[in-house]
Design a protein around this motif. Structure first.
Motif, PDB file in Angstrom:
ATOM      1  N   LEU A 102      23.912  -8.656  -3.824  1.00 46.68           N
ATOM      2  CA  LEU A 102      23.596  -9.789  -2.953  1.00 46.68           C
ATOM      3  C   LEU A 102      23.367 -11.058  -3.765  1.00 46.68           C
ATOM      4  O   LEU A 102      23.831 -12.140  -3.382  1.00 46.68           O
ATOM      5  CB  LEU A 102      22.364  -9.474  -2.101  1.00 46.68           C
ATOM      6  N   ASP A 103      22.679 -10.941  -4.887  1.00 47.13           N
ATOM      7  CA  ASP A 103      22.448 -12.116  -5.737  1.00 47.13           C
ATOM      8  C   ASP A 103      23.767 -12.674  -6.265  1.00 47.13           C
ATOM      9  O   ASP A 103      23.960 -13.892  -6.340  1.00 47.13           O
ATOM     10  CB  ASP A 103      21.525 -11.762  -6.897  1.00 47.13           C
ATOM     11  N   ASP A 133      16.577  -3.279   5.660  1.00 49.25           N
ATOM     12  CA  ASP A 133      15.422  -3.933   5.025  1.00 49.25           C
ATOM     13  C   ASP A 133      15.857  -5.196   4.277  1.00 49.25           C
ATOM     14  O   ASP A 133      15.180  -6.231   4.334  1.00 49.25           O
ATOM     15  CB  ASP A 133      14.740  -2.976   4.054  1.00 49.25           C
ATOM     16  N   LEU A 134      16.984  -5.111   3.587  1.00 46.70           N
ATOM     17  CA  LEU A 134      17.463  -6.261   2.817  1.00 46.70           C
ATOM     18  C   LEU A 134      17.936  -7.392   3.730  1.00 46.70           C
ATOM     19  O   LEU A 134      17.867  -8.566   3.350  1.00 46.70           O
ATOM     20  CB  LEU A 134      18.589  -5.824   1.879  1.00 46.70           C
ATOM     21  N   ASN A 140      16.569 -15.859   4.392  1.00 46.16           N
ATOM     22  CA  ASN A 140      16.555 -17.279   4.051  1.00 46.16           C
ATOM     23  C   ASN A 140      17.686 -17.672   3.101  1.00 46.16           C
ATOM     24  O   ASN A 140      17.880 -18.856   2.829  1.00 46.16           O
ATOM     25  CB  ASN A 140      15.205 -17.663   3.439  1.00 46.16           C
ATOM     26  N   LEU A 141      18.402 -16.668   2.581  1.00 44.54           N
ATOM     27  CA  LEU A 141      19.502 -16.920   1.658  1.00 44.54           C
ATOM     28  C   LEU A 141      20.862 -16.675   2.288  1.00 44.54           C
ATOM     29  O   LEU A 141      21.839 -17.354   1.963  1.00 44.54           O
ATOM     30  CB  LEU A 141      19.362 -16.018   0.421  1.00 44.54           C
ATOM     31  N   VAL A 142      20.938 -15.707   3.186  1.00 44.53           N
ATOM     32  CA  VAL A 142      22.222 -15.330   3.765  1.00 44.53           C
ATOM     33  C   VAL A 142      21.982 -14.568   5.067  1.00 44.53           C
ATOM     34  O   VAL A 142      21.024 -13.798   5.181  1.00 44.53           O
ATOM     35  CB  VAL A 142      23.030 -14.468   2.764  1.00 44.53           C
ATOM     36  N   GLY A 317      31.507 -10.114  -7.094  1.00 42.00           N
ATOM     37  CA  GLY A 317      30.914 -10.734  -5.912  1.00 42.00           C
ATOM     38  C   GLY A 317      31.438 -12.114  -5.589  1.00 42.00           C
ATOM     39  O   GLY A 317      30.891 -12.791  -4.718  1.00 42.00           O
ATOM     40  N   ASP A 318      32.509 -12.541  -6.265  1.00 42.08           N
ATOM     41  CA  ASP A 318      33.067 -13.867  -6.023  1.00 42.08           C
ATOM     42  C   ASP A 318      34.213 -13.770  -5.016  1.00 42.08           C
ATOM     43  O   ASP A 318      35.296 -13.303  -5.339  1.00 42.08           O
ATOM     44  CB  ASP A 318      33.575 -14.483  -7.327  1.00 42.08           C
ATOM     45  N   ILE A 319      33.963 -14.223  -3.798  1.00 41.74           N
ATOM     46  CA  ILE A 319      34.968 -14.131  -2.752  1.00 41.74           C
ATOM     47  C   ILE A 319      36.210 -14.962  -3.061  1.00 41.74           C
ATOM     48  O   ILE A 319      37.301 -14.656  -2.590  1.00 41.74           O
ATOM     49  CB  ILE A 319      34.361 -14.520  -1.380  1.00 41.74           C
TER      50      ILE A 319
END
Length: 407
Positions: A102-103, A133-134, A140-142, A317-319
């Motif tokens: 996620l980060d 949970d995540l 607030n980020l995604v 993780g880079d779309i």
């Protein structure tokens, strides 16, 4: 106002725009806004885009490729290896890996995610519960939508049907499915619709993921979608078998898909890695026919799927890198084609997953990304640094870039 972005390029060939943001919303988009803001960013002609949408990803089984590798590189071994590993996952393990991913994803400019989260009688709800949970932890980020996903099938794994209902009660946002990995596929689809209608949720299927088109269920899915009045609420991912159909067979299916208003998500990192493994020569690309679907008016998106596991043993993780793979492999690099690619990770997937108030317009949610490039049509091929990521009007990521060349 809270934030003012000055001199941003939103469209090629148009004047630079200022974007005013207050209380999480875009309040004005205009040339040379004079009002003061708590913080001001001078884009200096750089490209401002809506937040990227990662519309098909698996957070719960990321970063496990070193535990038991897929030596053949086939889909069959990927499913087998992962099924063997999942019962060993602990909540702490899934939490740590999913958080790291996620980060990565957030830092690369994604502001909305649809994550398929798995469960079955062998592993229980360990991974699924952790992703729920995540979703709350990262709100607030995604924005995260959680798909109830039965990777091992429903009828092939007795007890999964009951778990599907439990997953919806636990808070799943979308009903997932995998008809090609269950028997019979049509019964699998019927049950998915039964659950979706009970909970009034959209449907997102891993659909017809194979090199050949000799055992597809898309036509049944389309007819069922129309029969149940679910037009526009069904999404299919992978969908690679369509590349094996000649036009005379493909276009009648496309017509049916248009009637059912099916959304399509292509997943180049995984599909290119796993596809056509048994071809001895003229090895096929094994991607769903993006151009034909796009030109027919269907809603087509691109996403990442897996990151460093048996299905896809690479990725960061880079779309934009996932999307860049589609440009040469799906013949999207022509002058008229390249401009259609950016919407495949912004407005198209936003529509597919049902985001509201999305885009750089007054009144919309202030989810935007400032890219270190000054040409919109180059926003993918430059793979530019994401200088600022703004979620709900708040700066969540800031990247400083310094390059020194010594001659």
């Amino acid at each position: 106002m809270d934030l003012l972005i000055k001199n941003a390029r939103i469209e090629d060939g148009r004047p630079l725009q200022d974007v005013a943001i207050d209380d999480g919303k875009i309040t004005q988009v205009a040339v040379n806004i004079q009002d003061k803001a708590d913080k001001e960013i001078d884009a200096d002609g750089r490209v401002l885009v809506p937040g990227f949408v990662e519309s098909h990803v698996h957070l719960d089984k990321a970063l496990i490729s070193d535990r038991r590798p897929n030596k053949s590189g086939t889909l069959q071994e990927a499913i087998k290896v992962t099924a063997e590993l999942k019962p060993t996952f602990t909540k702490e393990d899934v939490y740590d890996r999913a958080r790291r991913v996620l980060d990565m994803i957030v830092a690369h400019g994604v502001t909305a995610i649809r994550s398929h989260a798995e469960f079955d009688p062998a592993q229980g709800f360990t991974g699924f519960d952790t992703i729920l949970d995540l979703k709350e932890e990262y709100k607030n980020l995604v924005d995260i939508q959680v798909v109830a996903f039965p990777q091992e099938g429903i009828f092939k794994a007795p007890g999964t049907d009951k778990m599907m209902y439990e997953a919806m009660e636990k808070g799943a946002d979308v009903v997932g499915g995998i008809p090609y990995n269950d028997d019979p596929a049509n019964d699998h689809i019927d049950l998915i619709f039964e659950i979706a209608k009970k909970y009034d949720k959209d449907i997102d299927l891993h659909q017809d993921f194979s090199d050949e088109a000799d055992n597809i269920s898309i036509e049944y899915l389309c007819k069922k979608t129309i029969e149940e009045g679910y037009q526009g609420r069904v999404t299919v991912g992978h969908f690679t078998a369509m590349h094996a159909l000649p036009d005379k067979k493909l276009y009648p299916i496309i017509d049916l898909m248009k009637e059912a208003n099916i959304n399509i998500i292509s997943l180049p990192p995984t599909d290119l890695h796993l596809g056509a493994r048994h071809d001895e020569y003229n090895v096929r690309r094994a991607l769903t026919p993006i151009r034909k679907f796009r030109d027919s008016g269907l809603n087509v998106s691109i996403s990442t799927n897996n990151i460093r596991n048996a299905f896809t043993p690479f990725g960061n993780g880079d779309i934009l890198q996932s999307t860049m793979l589609a440009i040469p492999t799906a013949h999207l690099g022509g002058a008229d084609d390249i401009v259609t690619v950016l919407p495949m990770i912004t407005t198209n997937p936003a529509k597919a997953i049902g985001l509201k108030k999305y885009g750089i317009e007054k009144g919309n949610q202030a989810d935007v990304v400032l890219l270190d490039t000054k040409v919109v049509k180059d926003a993918i091929i430059d793979i530019p640094t994401r200088l600022y990521v703004i979620k709900n009007g708040r700066i969540t990521v800031e990247t400083k870039k310094e390059i020194k060349i010594f001659r």
